[in-house]
Design a protein around this motif. Sequence first.
Motif, PDB file in Angstrom:
ATOM      1  N   TYR A   1       0.733  -1.378  -0.017  1.00  0.00           N
ATOM      2  CA  TYR A   1      -0.027  -0.053  -0.119  1.00  0.00           C
ATOM      3  C   TYR A   1       0.848   1.301  -0.096  1.00  0.00           C
ATOM      4  O   TYR A   1       0.385   2.220  -0.190  1.00  0.00           O
ATOM      5  N   GLY A   2       2.067   1.223   0.313  1.00  0.00           N
ATOM      6  CA  GLY A   2       2.963   2.481   0.577  1.00  0.00           C
ATOM      7  C   GLY A   2       2.784   3.047   1.911  1.00  0.00           C
ATOM      8  O   GLY A   2       1.700   2.678   2.272  1.00  0.00           O
ATOM      9  N   THR A   3       3.685   3.886   2.291  1.00  0.00           N
ATOM     10  CA  THR A   3       3.611   4.569   3.697  1.00  0.00           C
ATOM     11  C   THR A   3       3.623   5.894   3.543  1.00  0.00           C
ATOM     12  O   THR A   3       4.496   6.551   2.736  1.00  0.00           O
ATOM     13  N   HIS A   4       2.792   6.610   4.227  1.00  0.00           N
ATOM     14  CA  HIS A   4       2.611   7.960   4.111  1.00  0.00           C
ATOM     15  C   HIS A   4       3.538   8.536   5.646  1.00  0.00           C
ATOM     16  O   HIS A   4       4.536   9.262   5.367  1.00  0.00           O
ATOM     17  N   ARG A   5       3.382   7.817   6.731  1.00  0.00           N
ATOM     18  CA  ARG A   5       4.043   8.213   7.940  1.00  0.00           C
ATOM     19  C   ARG A   5       4.174   7.015   8.738  1.00  0.00           C
ATOM     20  O   ARG A   5       3.174   6.132   8.702  1.00  0.00           O
ATOM     21  N   GLU A   6       5.213   6.595   9.510  1.00  0.00           N
ATOM     22  CA  GLU A   6       5.597   5.590  10.341  1.00  0.00           C
ATOM     23  C   GLU A   6       5.280   6.223  11.689  1.00  0.00           C
ATOM     24  O   GLU A   6       6.174   7.093  12.053  1.00  0.00           O
ATOM     25  N   PHE A   7       4.717   5.335  12.503  1.00  0.00           N
ATOM     26  CA  PHE A   7       4.677   5.551  14.044  1.00  0.00           C
ATOM     27  C   PHE A   7       5.211   4.256  14.849  1.00  0.00           C
ATOM     28  O   PHE A   7       4.455   3.253  14.814  1.00  0.00           O
ATOM     29  N   ALA A   8       6.297   4.573  15.366  1.00  0.00           N
ATOM     30  CA  ALA A   8       6.935   3.250  16.052  1.00  0.00           C
ATOM     31  C   ALA A   8       5.823   2.770  17.139  1.00  0.00           C
ATOM     32  O   ALA A   8       5.531   3.486  18.144  1.00  0.00           O
ATOM     33  N   GLY A   9       5.681   1.376  17.126  1.00  0.00           N
ATOM     34  CA  GLY A   9       4.913   0.778  17.955  1.00  0.00           C
ATOM     35  C   GLY A   9       3.337   1.128  17.614  1.00  0.00           C
ATOM     36  O   GLY A   9       2.439   0.534  18.374  1.00  0.00           O
ATOM     37  N   GLU A  10       3.105   1.826  16.853  1.00  0.00           N
ATOM     38  CA  GLU A  10       1.524   2.223  16.477  1.00  0.00           C
ATOM     39  C   GLU A  10       1.423   1.804  15.053  1.00  0.00           C
ATOM     40  O   GLU A  10       0.095   1.835  14.587  1.00  0.00           O
ATOM     41  N   GLY A  11       2.035   1.393  14.034  1.00  0.00           N
ATOM     42  CA  GLY A  11       1.973   1.131  12.603  1.00  0.00           C
ATOM     43  C   GLY A  11       2.078   2.276  11.821  1.00  0.00           C
ATOM     44  O   GLY A  11       3.314   3.062  12.112  1.00  0.00           O
ATOM     45  N   PHE A  12       1.725   2.111  10.898  1.00  0.00           N
ATOM     46  CA  PHE A  12       1.868   3.153   9.760  1.00  0.00           C
ATOM     47  C   PHE A  12       0.653   3.644   9.038  1.00  0.00           C
ATOM     48  O   PHE A  12      -0.212   2.933   9.094  1.00  0.00           O
ATOM     49  N   THR A  13       0.667   5.129   8.504  1.00  0.00           N
ATOM     50  CA  THR A  13      -0.349   5.520   7.872  1.00  0.00           C
ATOM     51  C   THR A  13      -0.302   5.517   6.207  1.00  0.00           C
ATOM     52  O   THR A  13       0.823   5.525   5.659  1.00  0.00           O
ATOM     53  N   THR A  14      -1.424   5.229   5.598  1.00  0.00           N
ATOM     54  CA  THR A  14      -1.287   5.212   3.954  1.00  0.00           C
ATOM     55  C   THR A  14      -2.572   5.591   3.680  1.00  0.00           C
ATOM     56  O   THR A  14      -3.464   5.858   4.148  1.00  0.00           O
ATOM     57  N   ASP A  15      -2.681   6.009   2.408  1.00  0.00           N
ATOM     58  CA  ASP A  15      -4.054   6.346   1.500  1.00  0.00           C
ATOM     59  C   ASP A  15      -4.587   5.053   0.656  1.00  0.00           C
ATOM     60  O   ASP A  15      -3.800   4.368   0.089  1.00  0.00           O
ATOM     61  N   MET A  16      -5.725   4.778   1.102  1.00  0.00           N
ATOM     62  CA  MET A  16      -6.239   3.702   0.051  1.00  0.00           C
ATOM     63  C   MET A  16      -7.815   4.020   0.056  1.00  0.00           C
ATOM     64  O   MET A  16      -8.530   4.802   0.478  1.00  0.00           O
ATOM     65  N   ASN A  17      -8.513   3.264  -0.871  1.00  0.00           N
ATOM     66  CA  ASN A  17     -10.069   3.339  -1.145  1.00  0.00           C
ATOM     67  C   ASN A  17     -10.705   2.411  -0.361  1.00  0.00           C
ATOM     68  O   ASN A  17     -10.265   1.758   0.376  1.00  0.00           O
ATOM     69  N   GLU A  18     -12.067   2.471  -0.502  1.00  0.00           N
ATOM     70  CA  GLU A  18     -12.970   1.631   0.382  1.00  0.00           C
ATOM     71  C   GLU A  18     -12.612   0.292   0.357  1.00  0.00           C
ATOM     72  O   GLU A  18     -13.172  -0.485   1.086  1.00  0.00           O
ATOM     73  N   LYS A  19     -12.544   0.098  -1.022  1.00  0.00           N
ATOM     74  CA  LYS A  19     -12.598  -1.499  -1.560  1.00  0.00           C
ATOM     75  C   LYS A  19     -11.418  -2.187  -1.008  1.00  0.00           C
ATOM     76  O   LYS A  19     -11.270  -3.096  -0.370  1.00  0.00           O
ATOM     77  N   GLN A  20     -10.235  -1.474  -0.821  1.00  0.00           N
ATOM     78  CA  GLN A  20      -9.139  -1.768  -0.151  1.00  0.00           C
ATOM     79  C   GLN A  20      -9.212  -1.952   1.295  1.00  0.00           C
ATOM     80  O   GLN A  20      -8.637  -2.949   1.926  1.00  0.00           O
ATOM     81  N   PHE A  21      -9.836  -0.773   1.968  1.00  0.00           N
ATOM     82  CA  PHE A  21     -10.131  -1.036   3.292  1.00  0.00           C
ATOM     83  C   PHE A  21     -10.908  -1.818   3.695  1.00  0.00           C
ATOM     84  O   PHE A  21     -10.623  -2.681   4.844  1.00  0.00           O
ATOM     85  N   ASN A  22     -12.080  -2.384   3.245  1.00  0.00           N
ATOM     86  CA  ASN A  22     -12.828  -3.374   3.307  1.00  0.00           C
ATOM     87  C   ASN A  22     -12.227  -4.681   3.334  1.00  0.00           C
ATOM     88  O   ASN A  22     -12.106  -5.738   4.237  1.00  0.00           O
ATOM     89  N   ALA A  23     -11.327  -5.068   2.328  1.00  0.00           N
ATOM     90  CA  ALA A  23     -10.535  -6.267   2.072  1.00  0.00           C
ATOM     91  C   ALA A  23      -9.475  -6.299   3.224  1.00  0.00           C
ATOM     92  O   ALA A  23      -9.558  -7.433   3.870  1.00  0.00           O
ATOM     93  N   LEU A  24      -8.535  -5.219   3.621  1.00  0.00           N
ATOM     94  CA  LEU A  24      -7.775  -5.584   4.442  1.00  0.00           C
ATOM     95  C   LEU A  24      -8.475  -5.721   6.181  1.00  0.00           C
ATOM     96  O   LEU A  24      -7.901  -6.398   6.871  1.00  0.00           O
ATOM     97  N   GLN A  25      -9.716  -5.458   6.340  1.00  0.00           N
ATOM     98  CA  GLN A  25     -10.448  -5.373   7.478  1.00  0.00           C
ATOM     99  C   GLN A  25     -10.548  -6.994   7.802  1.00  0.00           C
ATOM    100  O   GLN A  25     -10.744  -7.551   8.941  1.00  0.00           O
ATOM    101  N   LYS A  26     -10.679  -7.603   6.533  1.00  0.00           N
ATOM    102  CA  LYS A  26     -10.902  -9.166   6.640  1.00  0.00           C
ATOM    103  C   LYS A  26      -9.713  -9.951   7.044  1.00  0.00           C
ATOM    104  O   LYS A  26      -9.666 -11.093   7.116  1.00  0.00           O
ATOM    105  N   ASN A  27      -8.465  -9.342   6.879  1.00  0.00           N
ATOM    106  CA  ASN A  27      -7.313 -10.022   7.189  1.00  0.00           C
ATOM    107  C   ASN A  27      -7.199 -10.037   8.798  1.00  0.00           C
ATOM    108  O   ASN A  27      -6.736  -8.972   9.442  1.00  0.00           O
ATOM    109  N   LYS A  28      -7.338 -10.968   9.412  1.00  0.00           N
ATOM    110  CA  LYS A  28      -7.189 -11.276  10.879  1.00  0.00           C
ATOM    111  C   LYS A  28      -5.788 -10.922  11.501  1.00  0.00           C
ATOM    112  O   LYS A  28      -5.343 -10.754  12.887  1.00  0.00           O
ATOM    113  N   ASN A  29      -4.780 -10.935  10.460  1.00  0.00           N
ATOM    114  CA  ASN A  29      -3.266 -10.729  11.067  1.00  0.00           C
ATOM    115  C   ASN A  29      -3.037  -9.137  11.326  1.00  0.00           C
ATOM    116  O   ASN A  29      -2.041  -8.695  11.298  1.00  0.00           O
ATOM    117  N   ILE A  30      -4.151  -8.211  10.488  1.00  0.00           N
ATOM    118  CA  ILE A  30      -3.923  -6.881  10.444  1.00  0.00           C
ATOM    119  C   ILE A  30      -4.871  -6.100  11.214  1.00  0.00           C
ATOM    120  O   ILE A  30      -6.041  -6.463  11.088  1.00  0.00           O
TER     121      ILE A  30
END
Length: 418
Positions: free
Chosen positions: A56-85
Amino acid sequence: MKRSGKIFTTAMLAIALVLPSVGVSANAGNDNGDEKFRVLVDSANQKNLKNAKQQYGTHREFAGEGFTTDMNEKQFNALQKNKNITVEKVPELEIATATDQPEAKFSAMAASQSAPWGIKAIYNNSSITKTSGGAGVNIAVLDTGVNSNHPDLRNNLEQCKDFTVGSTFTNNSCTDRQGHGTHVAGTALADGGTGNGVYGVAPDADLWAYKVLGDDGSGYADDIAAAIRHAADQASALNTKVVINMSLGSSGESSLITNAVNYAYNKGVLVIAAAGNSGWRQGTIGYPGALVNAVAVAALENTIQNGTYRVADFSSRGYNRTDGDYVIQKGDVEVSAPGAAVYSTWYDGGYATISGTSMASPHTAGLAAKIWAQYPSASNVDVRGELQYRAYENDIVSGSGAGYGDDYASGFGFATVQ
């Protein structure tokens, strides 16, 4: 009661802190689900996290909190189904003004406004024309940017940085095309320019202009969190005193901003924030003002009623169940300051009048800088305690919810220069 000498600490008033929730949801996307918005992605598994960054690419990284990025609704919904994320939308925050447009604009300085009513009120001097104080203290204005060439601000400017573009920040860039940030900075520390301009509360303080909001007056929580952390790191690296002013807010809490505010506070930075403009109902304090380690400031009008200034109807309120305890709990207002029809610097080099808790917050930030300069050995906690004590000495009993003592409209009261 006027005092001199040793500063009063928080402990002397038996004060603790915690506050409420405010946040605006991120853009939801268009009908096709293709519009992108900001999200926070995290995983306990570093391999999964690395794979997500690559995908997905990285906008900002936050140690211990993950990273931020930009994505669309379809990508967001798909990623929500990933139990490891874990994935969540990053909220947007907005300027805390009571109206969309200034009540008035002026191309040139109005002679009668060298010390606007709010300055006269906080100095408790109706005839004052110039202010002083704040030397050696930095006020970081996290906002829409600042007109770095404004004659009343350019002498104060020490840092100018843009956090709205790129993965870090752009140095020597803080252009304000909206006006809000320039106005806020002027109230905190404008120095009168060549002697014909407007004065803020602490004209000897230095300005750190951090652009965290776009030209529409809104910005993402991750950019704001990055700026908060940067200000704290600069305070440590330069061994200097920093007051952060955030005249912005949302109705929901962002973990990124909460953690950043706590980080800054623990590094000795004092964080001042607008209470919000969702009054007069109870329980409407916005974030980040609602946070434990941020001072929420309510707005006063230039109206004397029952012998005191009046809390504006638009100013957000806390909860009356915590009235009278002189303890800052979640959802409480802490102090009050002038916030209605405030005259200050504007982004086009002129001046404007605006209302909102956005205007109240920099009055208090300027006062904090002035106090800190007077007591250079004080900690951020000590300065906060002094603000609370001064407010305690100057009760506000006018406006919906205001009353004697610690109330849910004005907090401890109106902290002023002594």
